[in-house]
Write a protein that holds these residues in place. Structure first.
Motif, PDB file in Angstrom:
ATOM      1  N   PRO A   1       0.803  -1.226   0.000  1.00  0.00           N
ATOM      2  CA  PRO A   1       0.000   0.000   0.000  1.00  0.00           C
ATOM      3  C   PRO A   1       0.832   1.271   0.000  1.00  0.00           C
ATOM      4  O   PRO A   1       0.309   2.349  -0.292  1.00  0.00           O
ATOM      5  CB  PRO A   1      -0.824  -0.120   1.289  1.00  0.00           C
ATOM      6  N   ASN A   2       2.127   1.163   0.294  1.00  0.00           N
ATOM      7  CA  ASN A   2       2.996   2.342   0.304  1.00  0.00           C
ATOM      8  C   ASN A   2       3.758   2.505  -1.005  1.00  0.00           C
ATOM      9  O   ASN A   2       4.842   3.091  -1.038  1.00  0.00           O
ATOM     10  CB  ASN A   2       3.990   2.258   1.463  1.00  0.00           C
ATOM     11  N   THR A   3       3.187   1.976  -2.080  1.00  0.00           N
ATOM     12  CA  THR A   3       3.803   2.073  -3.400  1.00  0.00           C
ATOM     13  C   THR A   3       3.161   3.209  -4.193  1.00  0.00           C
ATOM     14  O   THR A   3       1.934   3.349  -4.211  1.00  0.00           O
ATOM     15  CB  THR A   3       3.632   0.764  -4.181  1.00  0.00           C
ATOM     16  N   LEU A   4       3.989   4.003  -4.852  1.00  0.00           N
ATOM     17  CA  LEU A   4       3.489   4.973  -5.820  1.00  0.00           C
ATOM     18  C   LEU A   4       3.393   4.289  -7.179  1.00  0.00           C
ATOM     19  O   LEU A   4       4.387   3.779  -7.693  1.00  0.00           O
ATOM     20  CB  LEU A   4       4.432   6.174  -5.910  1.00  0.00           C
ATOM     21  N   ILE A   5       2.197   4.252  -7.737  1.00  0.00           N
ATOM     22  CA  ILE A   5       1.985   3.698  -9.076  1.00  0.00           C
ATOM     23  C   ILE A   5       2.146   4.829 -10.083  1.00  0.00           C
ATOM     24  O   ILE A   5       1.421   5.827 -10.030  1.00  0.00           O
ATOM     25  CB  ILE A   5       0.586   3.071  -9.210  1.00  0.00           C
ATOM     26  N   VAL A   6       3.096   4.686 -10.986  1.00  0.00           N
ATOM     27  CA  VAL A   6       3.323   5.679 -12.033  1.00  0.00           C
ATOM     28  C   VAL A   6       2.934   5.055 -13.376  1.00  0.00           C
ATOM     29  O   VAL A   6       3.437   3.983 -13.725  1.00  0.00           O
ATOM     30  CB  VAL A   6       4.787   6.137 -12.082  1.00  0.00           C
TER      31      VAL A   6
ATOM     32  N   TYR B   1      -1.785   5.775  -4.116  1.00  0.00           N
ATOM     33  CA  TYR B   1      -0.912   6.824  -4.642  1.00  0.00           C
ATOM     34  C   TYR B   1      -0.674   6.554  -6.125  1.00  0.00           C
ATOM     35  O   TYR B   1      -0.018   5.561  -6.486  1.00  0.00           O
ATOM     36  CB  TYR B   1       0.416   6.848  -3.890  1.00  0.00           C
ATOM     37  N   THR B   2      -1.194   7.416  -6.980  1.00  0.00           N
ATOM     38  CA  THR B   2      -1.085   7.180  -8.419  1.00  0.00           C
ATOM     39  C   THR B   2      -0.685   8.472  -9.123  1.00  0.00           C
ATOM     40  O   THR B   2      -1.170   9.558  -8.798  1.00  0.00           O
ATOM     41  CB  THR B   2      -2.410   6.668  -9.018  1.00  0.00           C
ATOM     42  N   LEU B   3       0.174   8.333 -10.112  1.00  0.00           N
ATOM     43  CA  LEU B   3       0.704   9.473 -10.861  1.00  0.00           C
ATOM     44  C   LEU B   3       0.717   9.140 -12.347  1.00  0.00           C
ATOM     45  O   LEU B   3       1.189   8.072 -12.739  1.00  0.00           O
ATOM     46  CB  LEU B   3       2.132   9.789 -10.387  1.00  0.00           C
TER      47      LEU B   3
ATOM     48  N   SER C   1      -0.473  14.185 -11.513  1.00  0.00           N
ATOM     49  CA  SER C   1      -0.102  14.098 -12.926  1.00  0.00           C
ATOM     50  C   SER C   1       1.014  15.082 -13.252  1.00  0.00           C
ATOM     51  O   SER C   1       1.203  16.088 -12.567  1.00  0.00           O
ATOM     52  CB  SER C   1      -1.314  14.391 -13.825  1.00  0.00           C
ATOM     53  N   PHE C   2       1.743  14.750 -14.305  1.00  0.00           N
ATOM     54  CA  PHE C   2       2.704  15.671 -14.903  1.00  0.00           C
ATOM     55  C   PHE C   2       2.448  15.659 -16.397  1.00  0.00           C
ATOM     56  O   PHE C   2       2.463  14.589 -17.033  1.00  0.00           O
ATOM     57  CB  PHE C   2       4.151  15.261 -14.623  1.00  0.00           C
ATOM     58  N   LEU C   3       2.196  16.836 -16.964  1.00  0.00           N
ATOM     59  CA  LEU C   3       1.911  16.941 -18.387  1.00  0.00           C
ATOM     60  C   LEU C   3       3.166  17.350 -19.147  1.00  0.00           C
ATOM     61  O   LEU C   3       3.746  18.416 -18.888  1.00  0.00           O
ATOM     62  CB  LEU C   3       0.801  17.958 -18.641  1.00  0.00           C
ATOM     63  N   THR C   4       3.597  16.484 -20.050  1.00  0.00           N
ATOM     64  CA  THR C   4       4.686  16.849 -20.940  1.00  0.00           C
ATOM     65  C   THR C   4       4.143  17.823 -21.987  1.00  0.00           C
ATOM     66  O   THR C   4       2.944  17.876 -22.238  1.00  0.00           O
ATOM     67  CB  THR C   4       5.275  15.608 -21.619  1.00  0.00           C
TER      68      THR C   4
END
Length: 610
Positions: A340-345, A370-372, A389-392
């Motif tokens: 549960p302490n994982t960031l899903i990218v 945690y999702t990105l 999110s990060f937008l390129t």
């Protein structure tokens, strides 16, 4: 991949449908078509045009068509070969016309059932099943009700779909529905629209709504009604339409791929614009939540997967955070042990990649909070369904083989790695300024790499005579070798494979002959001397080396070794520079062979089916 455009208006909408399809051409397709009904004509016949040529040919066919209601489609073949009979729209009984994105997994069972009921199939597609099912429900409904007929059919469709439906005797109603595939409703003045991508209608409508899972949309020229999966009329949030798509003028370039390779300094500069420091603010992340995850899982496909493989090196080396990278299409079909302490990218150019979206949803179902998303499209499903999110800022990428989307993804992932290094106390204020300065120098450094094009063109003539090629790299440049091999096979159709250079003696060395060019990525790093030994293994067996080397590697051209020198070594950012000459090598080899560079056979830009 497949694209949908639909319109209900009081004016002729053929030109709108055609222009929408033109804007979706970048996704890749092998046929296209449209069907319209003229509400001003008492007969209300469905008129249809289809072709396996480009949208420009469809426009020629449609010059004399007139319709106030219509649907259009670009198809990438899944069920059935790419020919006119399999092109959308599909019509049942001269009464129902359907366009469809996605895959109906139980179509064979439904097809058998419909044949038993007397329906004759004229295509090999799963989509024709939908048309016949709706026709069957429609002609038997009392009173005749198109919306109810569509809704009654949807539970029988197993798989993913976005559909647009019109009926010959209902010349003012367009019905759309979606499960698993994106579909938006766009609102105009006395006209309303459906599309699988909002950019298809940019500049035509003033606002838009995303349909949610199970929604059915009922469009008329003057109104829109949305019915959810439970049968209730609902309101969906209206958003402004995205800006007009980027200019698609080729300018001085021969193909869009070449143009997009040369746009990379601009794309990276735009992606880095206004970034003054590293941290959670770059990813729209809550600062308190940002502190809680202690490992990372990156999910992606294709080129995006290779960018993630580079990122693993950065994240573990710079930030000291354990990182896994998985091919999205494999992740959801195996048993995993969720932390549960994982960031899903999730990484995707379009933000609509079906396998990656499904993997994201699977991870969320396992309890990952945690999702990105790292993505190039602000309006995409992936951006909407992740916490952060990060937008390129790559801009529209038309060539199927990704170039500027890949390098901007690498920049975004590097920003993530340094931001997490800062979180871990590994980046001092002075070091942060140095890292920002290095990033801002990237566009200038890329211009210097692009200036190597004439030397790479000379190499491409030799590659055009080969049937196979081997790519080698070590460390974080091994994924760059993988990306180089992918580019060559995608657009030139030359068989190419990549290996970690240290693996040569464990099998691939058996393939090396004088007819096998071996492309080597040779930066000035800690593994350089090991790489030189691997190169000698190739040379000793008569192989021909083509080496992209940094200035101070002391690798020189000699018998069996061809060298192109990159202007400078760039440390951790070196993969971003080294991939560009590999893109150019693939591009010019494909040009020498005369392939369709921007639309390679069998491939699509936005892969919206499994």
């Amino acid at each position: 991949m497949c694209g949908i455009v639909g319109a209900a208006s009081r004016k002729n909408i053929v030109e709108v449908l055609i222009e929408g399809l033109r804007r979706l051409e970048y996704r890749g397709y092998d046929s296209c078509g449209f069907a319209v009904i003229n509400g001003d004509d008492a007969k209300h016949l469905i008129e249809r045009a289809r072709t396996t040529a480009r949208v420009s040919e469809l426009a020629e066919q449609g010059k004399d068509f007139h319709g106030t209601l219509g649907i259009a489609h670009t198809r990438w073949a899944t069920h059935g070969k790419p020919d006119t009979q399999n092109a959308h729209p599909h019509i049942s009984g001269g009464l129902i016309a359907v366009v469809h994105n996605g895959i109906i997994e139980n179509y064979e069972v439904l097809r058998t059932e419909l044949k038993s009921a007397g329906y004759v199939f004229t295509s090999e597609t799963d989509t024709e099943v939908i048309a016949h099912l709706i026709h069957q429900a429609y002609v038997s409904s009392k009173p005749v009700d198109l919306v109810a007929s569509v809704r009654s059919v949807l539970p029988r469709l197993h798989g993913a779909y976005a559909i647009g439906v019109i009926a010959q005797d209902r010349p003012n109603i367009l019905v759309g529905a979606r499960v698993g595939s994106p579909l938006v409703v766009a609102l105009g003045e006395n006209e309303n629209f459906l599309a699988s991508d909002a950019l298809a209608l940019a500049g035509r409508a003033h606002s838009m709504m995303y349909l949610e899972e199970g929604d059915v949309a009922v469009l008329k020229a003057e109104s829109v009604e949305i019915i959810d999966h439970a049968g209730k009329t609902v309101q969906r949030e209206q958003k402004p339409m995205p800006a007009q798509a980027d200019s698609v003028d080729l300018g001085p370039y021969q193909h869009y791929m070449q143009k997009e390779i040369f746009e990379q300094p601009r794309a990276i500069g735009d992606t880095l614009a206004n970034i003054a420091s590293f941290g959670p603010q770059l990813f729209n992340a809550d600062p308190e939540q940002w502190k809680k995850f202690d490992q990372i899982l990156i999910l992606a496909c294709g080129t995006s997967y290779y960018s993630a493989c580079v990122a693993k090196y950065w994240l573990e080396d710079l930030a000291g955070i354990p990182t896994q990278v998985e091919i999205a299409s494999e992740y959801r079909y195996r048993t995993t042990v969720p932390n549960p302490n994982t960031l899903i990218v999730v990484v995707s150019q379009s933000g609509e990649t079906a396998d990656t979206l499904a993997a994201l949803r699977h991870a969320q179902a396992l309890g990952h909070q945690y999702t990105l998303a790292i993505c190039n499209v602000a309006s995409s499903a992936m951006v909407r369904e992740t916490n952060w999110s990060f937008l390129t800022k790559a801009g529209t990428e038309i060539g199927v083989a990704s170039t500027k989307a890949f390098t901007t993804q690498l920049v975004a992932l590097y920003l993530l790695a340094v931001s997490l290094a800062k979180r871990a106390g590994k980046v001092s204020p002075e070091r942060e300024k140095e890292l920002l300065r290095d990033l801002r120098h990237l566009p200038k450094a890329l211009h210097a790499v692009l200036a190597l094009e004439p030397q790479i063109i000379a190499w491409s003539t030799a590659f055009a005579k080969c049937e196979n090629a081997l790519f080698l790299g070590r460390g974080m440049h091994y994924p760059i070798a993988l990306e180089g091999a992918l580019k060559l096979k995608e657009i030139s159709y030359i068989h190419a494979e990549a290996y970690p250079a240290g693996e040569l003696k464990h099998g691939p060395l058996a393939l090396v002959t004088e007819k096998m060019p071996v492309v080597t990525v040779a930066p000035k790093d800690d593994l350089l001397e090991k790489l030189k030994s691997n190169m000698q293994e190739v040379k000793a067996r008569g192989g021909k080396l083509y080496v992209f080397a940094d200035q101070d590697t002391e690798i020189t051209s000699s018998e069996g070794i061809n060298v192109i020198r990159l202007p400078e070594h760039y440390g951790n950012l070196s993969p971003i520079l080294h991939v560009v000459p590999l893109q150019l090598l693939a591009y010019h080899t494909a040009c020498a062979l005369g392939t369709d560079v921007d639309k390679p056979r069998n491939l699509a830009k936005s892969v919206t089916v499994e």
